[in-house]
Design a protein around this motif. Structure first.
Motif, mmCIF file in Angstrom:
data_model
loop_
_atom_site.group_PDB
_atom_site.id
_atom_site.type_symbol
_atom_site.label_atom_id
_atom_site.label_comp_id
_atom_site.label_asym_id
_atom_site.label_seq_id
_atom_site.Cartn_x
_atom_site.Cartn_y
_atom_site.Cartn_z
ATOM 1 N N VAL A 1 0.859 -1.181 0.000
ATOM 2 C CA VAL A 1 0.000 0.000 0.000
ATOM 3 C C VAL A 1 0.896 1.232 0.000
ATOM 4 O O VAL A 1 1.722 1.419 0.897
ATOM 5 C CB VAL A 1 -0.924 0.041 1.239
ATOM 6 N N ASP A 2 0.771 2.066 -1.027
ATOM 7 C CA ASP A 2 1.508 3.332 -1.105
ATOM 8 C C ASP A 2 0.515 4.445 -0.803
ATOM 9 O O ASP A 2 -0.151 4.967 -1.695
ATOM 10 C CB ASP A 2 2.112 3.494 -2.503
ATOM 11 N N SER A 3 0.422 4.797 0.477
ATOM 12 C CA SER A 3 -0.583 5.784 0.891
ATOM 13 C C SER A 3 -0.247 7.187 0.397
ATOM 14 O O SER A 3 -1.149 8.009 0.231
ATOM 15 C CB SER A 3 -0.717 5.782 2.415
ATOM 16 N N ASN B 1 -1.497 7.119 -3.124
ATOM 17 C CA ASN B 1 -2.880 6.628 -3.208
ATOM 18 C C ASN B 1 -3.018 5.505 -4.240
ATOM 19 O O ASN B 1 -3.855 5.554 -5.148
ATOM 20 C CB ASN B 1 -3.849 7.763 -3.545
ATOM 21 N N ILE C 1 -2.287 0.932 -4.633
ATOM 22 C CA ILE C 1 -1.815 -0.327 -4.076
ATOM 23 C C ILE C 1 -1.079 -1.097 -5.148
ATOM 24 O O ILE C 1 -1.261 -0.855 -6.358
ATOM 25 C CB ILE C 1 -2.984 -1.184 -3.540
ATOM 26 N N LEU D 1 1.062 -0.398 7.864
ATOM 27 C CA LEU D 1 -0.119 0.130 8.545
ATOM 28 C C LEU D 1 -0.082 -0.304 10.009
ATOM 29 O O LEU D 1 0.399 -1.393 10.319
ATOM 30 C CB LEU D 1 -1.394 -0.376 7.873
ATOM 31 N N ARG E 1 -11.659 4.170 10.030
ATOM 32 C CA ARG E 1 -10.492 4.531 9.233
ATOM 33 C C ARG E 1 -9.234 4.036 9.940
ATOM 34 O O ARG E 1 -9.106 4.148 11.168
ATOM 35 C CB ARG E 1 -10.419 6.042 9.022
ATOM 36 N N HIS F 1 -4.495 7.418 8.644
ATOM 37 C CA HIS F 1 -4.791 7.438 7.211
ATOM 38 C C HIS F 1 -6.238 7.905 7.005
ATOM 39 O O HIS F 1 -7.188 7.252 7.457
ATOM 40 C CB HIS F 1 -4.584 6.062 6.587
ATOM 41 N N ASN G 1 -8.014 8.148 4.205
ATOM 42 C CA ASN G 1 -8.821 7.535 3.149
ATOM 43 C C ASN G 1 -8.619 6.023 3.042
ATOM 44 O O ASN G 1 -8.872 5.425 2.001
ATOM 45 C CB ASN G 1 -8.541 8.195 1.803
ATOM 46 N N ILE G 2 -8.161 5.403 4.121
ATOM 47 C CA ILE G 2 -8.013 3.946 4.155
ATOM 48 C C ILE G 2 -8.860 3.394 5.300
ATOM 49 O O ILE G 2 -8.744 3.834 6.450
ATOM 50 C CB ILE G 2 -6.542 3.524 4.352
#
Length: 410
Positions: free
Chosen positions: A79-81, A84, A86, A268, A283, A287, A289-290
Motif C-alpha cells: 500500500v503506497d498511501s 494513493n 496499491i 499500517l 479509518r 490514514h 482515506n483507508i
C-alpha cells in the motif's frame, strides 16, 4: 468519478460493495480467488455433507447486476498511501481515492511448536477439501490394511463454534459412513477428541448452552477434554501440557483466527491479534482515506473489547464504511461505528444446536437447529447455491447414512 478499491470479497468486502454499488463511484473489487466462499459451512464440505460448489459463488456472476463495479483477481502486495495506490503480487498498481481493506483473517496457531506445520485449518475451501481427503484416506487405509493403533483418531483443537461444529460433524460422519460404506470398521476405533484450553466449550455463549453442547457431543461419542492445553504438535500426534501424548494422524485446528503475516509489511499500524488499528469511524489510524473492515480490523465494542471475528460484525462494518465514504465524498462528518449483536448460533449435529438471542432467549435442540438451517440458507449467495444446499440437507436427513464420500484431487 471517485475511485473506491476494495481488497477482499468476504462478508465485509461484499457488504461494502453492495452498499456503494448504486452511488456515483467507481468500484474495483480485488480478491485472490474468483469466487466468494461461505465460510460458516466449510466444515460441512470437510465432512462430505456439502459439495465445494455449494459454498462457493463466482464473483463475476455476482457483479452482473452491480453497475460501476470491476473485478480483478489478484493478491495485495503493498500500500503506497502517499501515492494513493496499491500494488499487487503480479506487479500491477491500482490507484484509489478510498481504499477498503477486507482481506479477512487466517488460522492463528498462537506460536505453538509444530501446529502450523502439522495441523489442518478449515478456514478456506482448499483447507476444507484437504481435511475431507485426509478423513476418507484414513478410512480407506484402515479398511484395506487394517487398523493400527490410533490410525483413525481425529483431534480437533479449539472448543469455539467452529470446533464444536466440526467435532459433531465428524462424530456423525463415522457413524453414517461405517454403517453403509465401511461395515468392516468399528466406529469406536475412529475416536474424535475435542480439546479446549478453557473450562467450558463455546465461551461466547452462556454456561447453560455450553453445558448442553458438551453433553450432546459426548452423547455422539466425542471425547471432550476441557482445561487442556496443547504443548506441541508433531506428525505423530499432539503433546499436551500435562505430559500426555495423543497419537493421531489428523489434527484439525480451530482454536482461533488471526491476520496473515504477509500484511505486516504493509506499513499500517497493527494492534491486538495483528489486526489493523482503526478509529471510531473505521479509518485506519493515521490514514484519512483507508478503511479496514471485518476480521482484519481491530474494531472495539463499547466496553473496549474487540468485536468478534464473525460474519455479522464483518457485514455491519462493511455497511458502515460505505456510509462513511459517502459522507466524506459529500464533505459530511463521519460517525462512530456501533456493533449491534444480533445473537449467536452453533450447530452440534442432527437435531441439535444452540442459539442465544439478544433479548436473552436461549434455544436448544431441534428448534435451534431449524433456526440455524434457515439463517444459513437465507445468507447464502445465489439462488442455485441455496437450492443445492437445501436439497443436500434434505437428502442427508431423509437418507441418513448415505452420502458422496469421495477423495478429490488425489
Amino acid at each position: 468519478m471517485t475511485r473506491v478499491v476494495i481488497v477482499g470479497a468476504g462478508f465485509g468486502g461484499l457488504a461494502t460493495m453492495s452498499a456503494l454499488a448504486h452511488q456515483d463511484v467507481e468500484i474495483t473489487l480485488i480478491d485472490k480467488h474468483n469466487f466468494a466462499t461461505f465460510q460458516p459451512l466449510l466444515y460441512q464440505v470437510a465432512t462430505a455433507g456439502l459439495n465445494p460448489g455449494d459454498v462457493a459463488f463466482p464473483i463475476r456472476t455476482l457483479l452482473r447486476k452491480q453497475k460501476g463495479v470491476t473485478f480483478r483477481q489478484g493478491m495485495l502486495a503493498g500500500v503506497d498511501s502517499a501515492a494513493n495506490e496499491i500494488s499487487l503480487v503480479d506487479g500491477a498498481r491500482v490507484p484509489y481515492d478510498f481504499l477498503v481493506l477486507a482481506m479477512g483473517a487466517t488460522t492463528n496457531f498462537f506460536g505453538i511448536p509444530g501446529a502450523e506445520e502439522h495441523c489442518h485449518g478449515i478456514y478456506t475451501l482448499d483447507e476444507a477439501l484437504a481435511v475431507r481427503n485426509k478423513v476418507f484416506s484414513l478410512f480407506e487405509r484402515a479398511a484395506s490394511q487394517g487398523i493400527k493403533g490410533n490410525a483413525m483418531t481425529t483431534i480437533v483443537i479449539g472448543g469455539g463454534a467452529t470446533g464444536v461444529e466440526m467435532a459433531g460433524a465428524l462424530a456423525e460422519l463415522k457413524l453414517r459412513a461405517f454403517r453403509t460404506d465401511y461395515p468392516s470398521l468399528d466406529p469406536a476405533q475412529a475416536r474424535v477428541i475435542l480439546i479446549e484450553a478453557r473450562e467450558r466449550l463455546l465461551g461466547a455463549f452462556s454456561p447453560e448452552l455450553s453445558k448442553y453442547a458438551s453433553a450432546e457431543l459426548k452423547g455422539r461419542g466425542v471425547e471432550v477434554r476441557l482445561n487442556t492445553e496443547v504443548k506441541s504438535v508433531t506428525d505423530a500426534g499432539v503433546h499436551l501440557a500435562n505430559g500426555e501424548f495423543i497419537d493421531s494422524r489428523l489434527v484439525i485446528w480451530s482454536a482461533g483466527v488471526g491476520v496473515s503475516k504477509q500484511f505486516s509489511d504493509l506499513g499500517l499500524p497493527q494492534g491486538r491479534q495483528g489486526r489493523f488499528e482503526v478509529g471510531d469511524d473505521l479509518r485506519v489510524v493515521g490514514h484519512e482515506n483507508i478503511f479496514a473492515v471485518g476480521d482484519i480490523a481491530a474494531t472495539l465494542e463499547s466496553d473496549g473489547s474487540l468485536v468478534p471475528q464473525l460474519a455479522q460484525p464483518a457485514i455491519q462494518t462493511g455497511t458502515h464504511v460505505a456510509k462513511m465514504i459517502q459522507a466524506l465524498i459529500t464533505s459530511m462528518p463521519t460517525t462512530q461505528f456501533v456493533y449491534r449483536n444480533k445473537g449467536t448460533m452453533a450447530t452440534i449435529g442432527r437435531n441439535a444446536a444452540v442459539a442465544e438471542l439478544t433479548n436473552g432467549m436461549k434455544l436448544t435442540g431441534s428448534t435451534a437447529w431449524l433456526a440455524w438451517l434457515a439463517l444459513h440458507l437465507l445468507t447464502l449467495l445465489g439462488v442455485r447455491n441455496r437450492l443445492s444446499v437445501l436439497l443436500n440437507w434434505s437428502w442427508h436427513y431423509i437418507s441418513w447414512g448415505r452420502g458422496p464420500r469421495v477423495i478429490l484431487g488425489g
